[in-house]
Design a protein around this motif. Structure first.
Motif, PDB file in Angstrom:
ATOM      1  N   LEU A 150      13.822   8.848  58.747  1.00 44.95           N
ATOM      2  CA  LEU A 150      13.017   7.650  58.537  1.00 44.95           C
ATOM      3  C   LEU A 150      11.912   7.626  59.583  1.00 44.95           C
ATOM      4  N   PRO A 151      10.657   7.696  59.162  1.00 46.27           N
ATOM      5  CA  PRO A 151       9.558   7.709  60.118  1.00 46.27           C
ATOM      6  C   PRO A 151       9.524   6.431  60.961  1.00 46.27           C
ATOM      7  N   GLY A 152       9.088   6.577  62.163  1.00 41.28           N
ATOM      8  CA  GLY A 152       8.969   5.422  63.051  1.00 41.28           C
ATOM      9  C   GLY A 152      10.161   5.246  63.961  1.00 41.28           C
ATOM     10  N   ILE A 153      11.370   5.318  63.384  1.00 41.87           N
ATOM     11  CA  ILE A 153      12.570   5.148  64.221  1.00 41.87           C
ATOM     12  C   ILE A 153      13.373   6.445  64.341  1.00 41.87           C
ATOM     13  N   ASN A 154      12.911   7.484  63.647  1.00 36.57           N
ATOM     14  CA  ASN A 154      13.568   8.791  63.683  1.00 36.57           C
ATOM     15  C   ASN A 154      15.062   8.729  63.384  1.00 36.57           C
ATOM     16  N   ARG A 155      15.453   7.873  62.468  1.00 36.29           N
ATOM     17  CA  ARG A 155      16.859   7.755  62.064  1.00 36.29           C
ATOM     18  C   ARG A 155      17.064   8.641  60.842  1.00 36.29           C
ATOM     19  N   GLN A 156      18.048   9.520  60.924  1.00 40.83           N
ATOM     20  CA  GLN A 156      18.316  10.409  59.815  1.00 40.83           C
ATOM     21  C   GLN A 156      19.215   9.737  58.784  1.00 40.83           C
ATOM     22  N   PHE A 157      19.017  10.119  57.529  1.00 39.56           N
ATOM     23  CA  PHE A 157      19.860   9.637  56.434  1.00 39.56           C
ATOM     24  C   PHE A 157      19.879  10.707  55.365  1.00 39.56           C
ATOM     25  N   GLY A 158      20.774  10.565  54.421  1.00 38.87           N
ATOM     26  CA  GLY A 158      20.899  11.582  53.386  1.00 38.87           C
ATOM     27  C   GLY A 158      21.170  10.985  52.025  1.00 38.87           C
ATOM     28  N   LEU A 159      21.699  11.832  51.153  1.00 42.22           N
ATOM     29  CA  LEU A 159      21.957  11.406  49.780  1.00 42.22           C
ATOM     30  C   LEU A 159      22.994  10.296  49.688  1.00 42.22           C
ATOM     31  N   ASP A 160      23.940  10.272  50.617  1.00 40.05           N
ATOM     32  CA  ASP A 160      24.947   9.211  50.596  1.00 40.05           C
ATOM     33  C   ASP A 160      24.281   7.844  50.627  1.00 40.05           C
ATOM     34  N   PHE A 161      23.314   7.681  51.492  1.00 39.40           N
ATOM     35  CA  PHE A 161      22.592   6.406  51.576  1.00 39.40           C
ATOM     36  C   PHE A 161      21.732   6.178  50.337  1.00 39.40           C
ATOM     37  N   LEU A 162      20.998   7.210  49.906  1.00 40.35           N
ATOM     38  CA  LEU A 162      20.081   7.051  48.776  1.00 40.35           C
ATOM     39  C   LEU A 162      20.794   6.718  47.471  1.00 40.35           C
ATOM     40  N   ILE A 163      21.828   7.481  47.146  1.00 42.36           N
ATOM     41  CA  ILE A 163      22.511   7.189  45.879  1.00 42.36           C
ATOM     42  C   ILE A 163      23.353   5.927  45.987  1.00 42.36           C
ATOM     43  N   GLY A 164      23.695   5.535  47.204  1.00 40.16           N
ATOM     44  CA  GLY A 164      24.428   4.288  47.408  1.00 40.16           C
ATOM     45  C   GLY A 164      23.596   3.062  47.063  1.00 40.16           C
ATOM     46  N   LEU A 165      22.281   3.235  46.966  1.00 40.58           N
ATOM     47  CA  LEU A 165      21.415   2.121  46.587  1.00 40.58           C
ATOM     48  C   LEU A 165      21.587   1.730  45.122  1.00 40.58           C
ATOM     49  N   VAL A 166      22.112   2.652  44.316  1.00 43.42           N
ATOM     50  CA  VAL A 166      22.387   2.356  42.911  1.00 43.42           C
ATOM     51  C   VAL A 166      23.741   1.638  42.857  1.00 43.42           C
ATOM     52  N   PRO A 167      23.752   0.393  42.389  1.00 39.36           N
ATOM     53  CA  PRO A 167      25.004  -0.378  42.408  1.00 39.36           C
ATOM     54  C   PRO A 167      26.145   0.317  41.661  1.00 39.36           C
ATOM     55  N   VAL A 168      27.311   0.256  42.198  1.00 40.58           N
ATOM     56  CA  VAL A 168      28.589   0.733  41.688  1.00 40.58           C
ATOM     57  C   VAL A 168      28.593   2.245  41.399  1.00 40.58           C
ATOM     58  N   VAL A 169      27.749   2.713  40.497  1.00 33.26           N
ATOM     59  CA  VAL A 169      27.735   4.127  40.123  1.00 33.26           C
ATOM     60  C   VAL A 169      27.363   5.004  41.319  1.00 33.26           C
ATOM     61  N   GLY A 170      26.369   4.593  42.080  1.00 38.82           N
ATOM     62  CA  GLY A 170      25.951   5.358  43.244  1.00 38.82           C
ATOM     63  C   GLY A 170      27.040   5.424  44.302  1.00 38.82           C
ATOM     64  N   ASP A 171      27.703   4.311  44.535  1.00 36.55           N
ATOM     65  CA  ASP A 171      28.788   4.288  45.513  1.00 36.55           C
ATOM     66  C   ASP A 171      29.963   5.139  45.058  1.00 36.55           C
ATOM     67  N   ALA A 172      30.244   5.128  43.763  1.00 37.39           N
ATOM     68  CA  ALA A 172      31.328   5.962  43.228  1.00 37.39           C
ATOM     69  C   ALA A 172      30.982   7.443  43.371  1.00 37.39           C
ATOM     70  N   ALA A 173      29.744   7.799  43.083  1.00 31.34           N
ATOM     71  CA  ALA A 173      29.310   9.198  43.213  1.00 31.34           C
ATOM     72  C   ALA A 173      29.363   9.648  44.673  1.00 31.34           C
TER      73      ALA A 173
END
Length: 134
Positions: A36-59
Motif C-alpha cells: 500500500l503506497p504511503g504507509i508501505n504496508r504489505q497485503f495480499g490476496l487474502d485481504f483482496l478477496i476478503g472484500l467480497v462478502p461471504v464468498v471471498g472469506d470462504a475462498a
C-alpha cells in the motif's frame, strides 16, 4: 523476488524442502504480494478477496486450510494443526463482519502465523530445509 518468478519452478514433491518452498510461496501470495503506497504496508490476496462478502472469506479460508493440509502431511502434531486451524477459523469468522472483518484481515495474518508454526517444525525436524533470508 518477483512473484511470478517465485511460482515458476515450485516443486510438487512431498519432501520437506519442497513443502517449505510451496507454503512460503502461498503465504507470500496471500499476505505480502502488494504494498500500500504511503504507509508501505504489505497485503495480499487474502485481504483482496476478503472484500467480497461471504464468498471471498470462504475462498480465503480454503486457501489458508491448504497450508494446514501441508502441515498435516509433514506429520505435525495435533496441537499444532489445531492451533493453525484456530488461526484460519478466527480469520474466517472475523471476516464475516462487514468492514470490521476487512480491517482485521489487513492486520491479522493467519497465514503468516501458520507459516511461522510450519517453519519452526521444519527447522527442528528437517534442518536441511533451513533457508537464509537475503
Amino acid at each position: 523476488m518477483k512473484t511470478t518468478a517465485m511460482f515458476d519452478q515450485l516443486p510438487i514433491d512431498r519432501d520437506a524442502a519442497a513443502v517449505r518452498r510451496r507454503v512460503e510461496a502461498l503465504e507470500h501470495l496471500l499476505e505480502r504480494t502488494f504494498t500500500l503506497p504511503g504507509i508501505n504496508r504489505q497485503f495480499g490476496l487474502d485481504f483482496l478477496i476478503g472484500l467480497v462478502p461471504v464468498v471471498g472469506d470462504a475462498a480465503a479460508a480454503l486457501m489458508g486450510t491448504w497450508l494446514v493440509w501441508e502441515a498435516r502431511n509433514l506429520g505435525m502434531s495435533k496441537f499444532q494443526i489445531a492451533r493453525m486451524m484456530g488461526n484460519v477459523g478466527f480469520d474466517a469468522l472475523i471476516g464475516l463482519v462487514p468492514l470490521v472483518g476487512d480491517t482485521a484481515d489487513f492486520f491479522f495474518r493467519s497465514n503468516t502465523r501458520n507459516l511461522r508454526i510450519i517453519r519452526r517444525h521444519l527447522d527442528k525436524h528437517h534442518p536441511g530445509t533451513v533457508t537464509v533470508a537475503a
